[in-house]
Scaffold this motif. Structure first.
Motif, PDB file in Angstrom:
ATOM      1  N   GLY A   1      37.951  37.238  36.679  1.00 16.48           N
ATOM      2  CA  GLY A   1      39.274  36.862  36.688  1.00 16.48           C
ATOM      3  C   GLY A   1      39.865  36.316  38.279  1.00 16.48           C
ATOM      4  N   ARG A   2      39.418  37.170  39.439  1.00 19.61           N
ATOM      5  CA  ARG A   2      40.106  37.457  40.862  1.00 19.61           C
ATOM      6  C   ARG A   2      39.353  37.532  41.677  1.00 19.61           C
ATOM      7  NH1 ARG A   2      43.555  43.235  39.969  1.00 19.61           N
ATOM      8  NH2 ARG A   2      45.272  42.192  38.888  1.00 19.61           N
ATOM      9  N   LEU A   3      39.906  36.635  42.552  1.00 17.63           N
ATOM     10  CA  LEU A   3      38.508  36.625  43.470  1.00 17.63           C
ATOM     11  C   LEU A   3      39.295  37.732  45.296  1.00 17.63           C
ATOM     12  CD1 LEU A   3      36.755  32.918  45.379  1.00 17.63           C
ATOM     13  CD2 LEU A   3      38.251  34.650  47.087  1.00 17.63           C
ATOM     14  N   TYR A   4      38.553  37.916  45.287  1.00 20.84           N
ATOM     15  CA  TYR A   4      39.131  39.144  46.144  1.00 20.84           C
ATOM     16  C   TYR A   4      38.465  38.877  48.153  1.00 20.84           C
ATOM     17  CZ  TYR A   4      40.391  42.803  42.366  1.00 20.84           C
ATOM     18  OH  TYR A   4      40.728  42.789  41.799  1.00 20.84           O
ATOM     19  N   GLY A   5      38.825  38.772  48.945  1.00 26.58           N
ATOM     20  CA  GLY A   5      38.923  39.068  50.324  1.00 26.58           C
ATOM     21  C   GLY A   5      39.665  38.158  50.983  1.00 26.58           C
TER      22      GLY A   5
ATOM     23  N   ASP B   1      43.246  44.927  49.658  1.00 24.53           N
ATOM     24  CA  ASP B   1      42.090  44.080  48.827  1.00 24.53           C
ATOM     25  C   ASP B   1      42.722  43.187  48.334  1.00 24.53           C
ATOM     26  OD1 ASP B   1      44.247  45.246  47.062  1.00 24.53           O
ATOM     27  OD2 ASP B   1      43.539  45.876  45.184  1.00 24.53           O
ATOM     28  N   GLU B   2      42.735  42.192  49.359  1.00 20.08           N
ATOM     29  CA  GLU B   2      43.695  41.102  49.025  1.00 20.08           C
ATOM     30  C   GLU B   2      42.911  40.358  47.570  1.00 20.08           C
ATOM     31  OE1 GLU B   2      45.018  37.528  51.191  1.00 20.08           O
ATOM     32  OE2 GLU B   2      44.781  38.688  52.962  1.00 20.08           O
ATOM     33  N   TRP B   3      43.645  39.425  46.781  1.00 20.79           N
ATOM     34  CA  TRP B   3      42.996  38.945  46.004  1.00 20.79           C
ATOM     35  C   TRP B   3      44.003  37.994  45.174  1.00 20.79           C
ATOM     36  CZ3 TRP B   3      45.672  39.274  40.878  1.00 20.79           C
ATOM     37  CH2 TRP B   3      46.334  40.011  41.492  1.00 20.79           C
ATOM     38  N   VAL B   4      43.729  36.951  44.981  1.00 21.64           N
ATOM     39  CA  VAL B   4      44.627  35.693  44.198  1.00 21.64           C
ATOM     40  C   VAL B   4      43.626  36.095  41.937  1.00 21.64           C
ATOM     41  CG1 VAL B   4      42.931  34.057  44.357  1.00 21.64           C
ATOM     42  CG2 VAL B   4      45.316  33.971  44.006  1.00 21.64           C
ATOM     43  N   ASP B   5      44.610  35.421  41.223  1.00 23.69           N
ATOM     44  CA  ASP B   5      44.421  35.013  40.061  1.00 23.69           C
ATOM     45  C   ASP B   5      43.399  33.796  40.582  1.00 23.69           C
ATOM     46  OD1 ASP B   5      44.353  33.584  37.293  1.00 23.69           O
ATOM     47  OD2 ASP B   5      44.710  35.587  36.830  1.00 23.69           O
ATOM     48  N   LEU B   6      42.356  33.416  39.469  1.00 22.33           N
ATOM     49  CA  LEU B   6      41.964  32.201  39.964  1.00 22.33           C
ATOM     50  C   LEU B   6      41.968  30.814  38.888  1.00 22.33           C
ATOM     51  CD1 LEU B   6      37.805  33.104  40.166  1.00 22.33           C
ATOM     52  CD2 LEU B   6      39.337  31.790  42.074  1.00 22.33           C
TER      53      LEU B   6
ATOM     54  N   PHE C   1      55.463  25.698  47.736  1.00 27.17           N
ATOM     55  CA  PHE C   1      54.680  26.538  46.398  1.00 27.17           C
ATOM     56  C   PHE C   1      53.531  26.635  46.540  1.00 27.17           C
ATOM     57  CE2 PHE C   1      51.586  23.858  43.711  1.00 27.17           C
ATOM     58  CZ  PHE C   1      52.297  24.909  42.249  1.00 27.17           C
ATOM     59  N   GLY C   2      52.516  27.517  45.617  1.00 29.81           N
ATOM     60  CA  GLY C   2      51.082  27.979  45.454  1.00 29.81           C
ATOM     61  C   GLY C   2      50.465  29.316  44.783  1.00 29.81           C
ATOM     62  N   PRO C   3      49.449  29.305  44.368  1.00 30.19           N
ATOM     63  CA  PRO C   3      49.181  30.514  43.904  1.00 30.19           C
ATOM     64  C   PRO C   3      48.899  31.533  44.764  1.00 30.19           C
ATOM     65  CG  PRO C   3      47.537  28.666  44.548  1.00 30.19           C
ATOM     66  CD  PRO C   3      48.434  28.238  45.228  1.00 30.19           C
ATOM     67  N   GLY C   4      49.299  32.800  43.773  1.00 28.78           N
ATOM     68  CA  GLY C   4      48.839  34.285  43.648  1.00 28.78           C
ATOM     69  C   GLY C   4      50.717  34.688  43.993  1.00 28.78           C
TER      70      GLY C   4
ATOM     71  N   GLU D   1      51.652  28.431  49.778  1.00 31.71           N
ATOM     72  CA  GLU D   1      51.716  29.286  50.096  1.00 31.71           C
ATOM     73  C   GLU D   1      51.847  30.593  48.901  1.00 31.71           C
ATOM     74  OE1 GLU D   1      51.776  32.031  52.658  1.00 31.71           O
ATOM     75  OE2 GLU D   1      52.423  30.596  54.472  1.00 31.71           O
ATOM     76  N   PRO D   2      51.988  31.877  48.707  1.00 32.18           N
ATOM     77  CA  PRO D   2      51.648  32.601  47.324  1.00 32.18           C
ATOM     78  C   PRO D   2      52.955  32.418  46.863  1.00 32.18           C
ATOM     79  CG  PRO D   2      51.348  34.412  49.478  1.00 32.18           C
ATOM     80  CD  PRO D   2      51.494  32.628  49.903  1.00 32.18           C
ATOM     81  N   THR D   3      53.198  31.797  46.371  1.00 33.69           N
ATOM     82  CA  THR D   3      54.948  31.536  44.995  1.00 33.69           C
ATOM     83  C   THR D   3      55.002  31.852  43.994  1.00 33.69           C
ATOM     84  OG1 THR D   3      55.301  29.362  44.690  1.00 33.69           O
ATOM     85  CG2 THR D   3      55.677  29.806  46.897  1.00 33.69           C
TER      86      THR D   3
END
Length: 396
Positions: free
Chosen positions: A106-110, A371-376, A359-362, A177-179
């Motif tokens: 469920g995570r996208l890396y990069g 290993d930067e990632w975000v929850d899709l 405001f943003g995801p992550g 931005e990631p908030t």
């Protein structure tokens, strides 16, 4: 009476767009192996043009341009601005393929997945969803993908100048931005400068005949620590807390067998809403020079700032911010309005007269990591929140 439009963006499409964005290197040219944002800008422009939207390049400097797109709403004179930066930091030391956009659990890396291509993907999919479903928002929606957030803020500075000259009124800027899907309504600013501490060079076998600049720098550090203890707590802001400073770099010495005659400290001073960066700088400079006058032999030079940035303080009770929070909380219980210790593009837009929030995801904890990632799922939620907000917000 508002309607719920939040189920429209599809998770698969969000993941696809984010994977495509991460797959395009856009390292800021100020970093090692920096290739710039040109290819991501081309992607964004093609994306918007495919939707039938007006999309234009906004040149910032040689081979670096913002992309600005516009979806007309029923009110063509009032707009919501969606803004996200295209550049990323360096990739050295990463433990995952930086541009593969690998999806696991469920995570996208990069590189850039979290900071801040996830926000850009959510914004693009939100625009696409409105067009594909023939939804016309009350207010027009502008999307700006900008360059150079990670180093010099040149992209948003150009955007702010451009927006200030437009006839349209911007009711709110949402800066991606990631908030963790909270609203950042206040954040700190910054002023950075060098402090050069002078000594007298000599042979290291007889240091008593010289004056060690590095050891003298200890005295400067003590003055700065005293300043922090005695003055910063009283300046605390309810959302950001007190100002801080950090000696982020130190450089001194010419050879192992030479007493150094110069030591340079680099100071990163974080300002809070209500403080002006240059006033904060002048206050520190005054204290250091005053202290040096009372310490025998201490000689120093406080250099002019090489970077200044402003704090953000947007009223949390403004109607647009309250409406955005309402739509967020429909998707994410417990989300709220917070402050942040870092800076963003939002303060530059606010200085241009555009009410702005972040405001943003992550999570910011994942930004710039090996290993930067975000929850899709969170990126999908962000896209859904944006669609729902854009269809329910009205002019103030």
């Amino acid at each position: 009476m508002t309607q719920d439009y939040s189920k429209l963006p599809h998770p698969e499409r969000v993941a696809e767009v984010l994977q495509e964005l991460v797959g395009i290197p856009s390292i800021n040219p100020g970093f090692e192996d920096g290739v710039g944002e040109r290819e991501v800008a081309s992607y964004v422009k093609r994306f918007l043009s495919r939707l039938g939207l007006q999309a234009v390049d906004q040149p910032v400097e040689a081979d670096r341009s913002n992309v600005f797109g516009l979806l007309e709403g029923r009110d063509r004179k009032s707009r919501i601005l969606l803004e996200a930066h295209m550049d990323t930091v360096q990739i050295q030391g990463m433990t995952v393929p930086p541009f593969a956009g690998e999806i696991r659990d469920g995570r996208l890396y990069g590189r850039g997945a979290c900071d801040t291509k996830a926000s850009l993907a959510a914004m693009l999919v939100a625009m696409e969803t409105l067009v594909a479903n023939e939804l016309v928002p009350s207010l027009s929606v502008a999307l700006a993908a900008v360059v150079d957030e990670e180093i010099g803020y040149k992209g948003v500075s150009a955007l702010a100048d451009f927006a200030a000259g437009e006839a349209a009124r911007y009711e709110l800027a949402i800066v991606g931005e990631p908030t963790s899907l909270n609203i950042i309504a206040a954040h700190k600013g910054c002023v950075r400068f060098h402090i050069d501490v002078q000594g007298t060079a000599g042979h290291s076998s007889n240091p008593g005949l010289a004056d060690n600049a590095i050891e003298r720098a200890f005295q400067v550090v003590e003055v700065l620590q005293k300043l922090e203890r005695e003055t910063y707590p009283a300046l605390a802001h309810p959302l950001t807390g007190p100002p801080t400073h950090c000696i982020s770099m130190i450089r001194g010495g010419a050879a192992p067998n030479t007493v150094p005659d110069l030591c340079r400290l680099t100071l990163d001073r974080r300002t809070v809403p209500g403080e002006e960066p240059l006033e904060a700088y002048r206050g520190i400079k005054s204290k250091l020079l005053e202290a040096a006058a009372g310490i025998p032999g201490l000689r120093l030079d406080v250099r002019e700032p090489f970077l200044t940035d402003y704090a953000l303080d947007t009223p949390a009770d403004s109607p647009c911010v309250e409406r955005l929070l309402e739509r967020i909380q429909m998707q994410r219980k417990g989300a709220g309005i917070l402050g942040a210790p870092y800076g963003s593009d939002a303060s530059k837009l606010a200085r241009a007269g555009i009410p702005s929030i972040v405001f943003g995801p992550g999570s910011i904890a994942q930004a710039h990591t090996e290993d930067e990632w975000v929850d899709l799922e969170e990126v999908t939620q962000a896209a859904r929140i944006l669609v729902d907000f854009l269809m329910n917000v009205e002019r103030e």
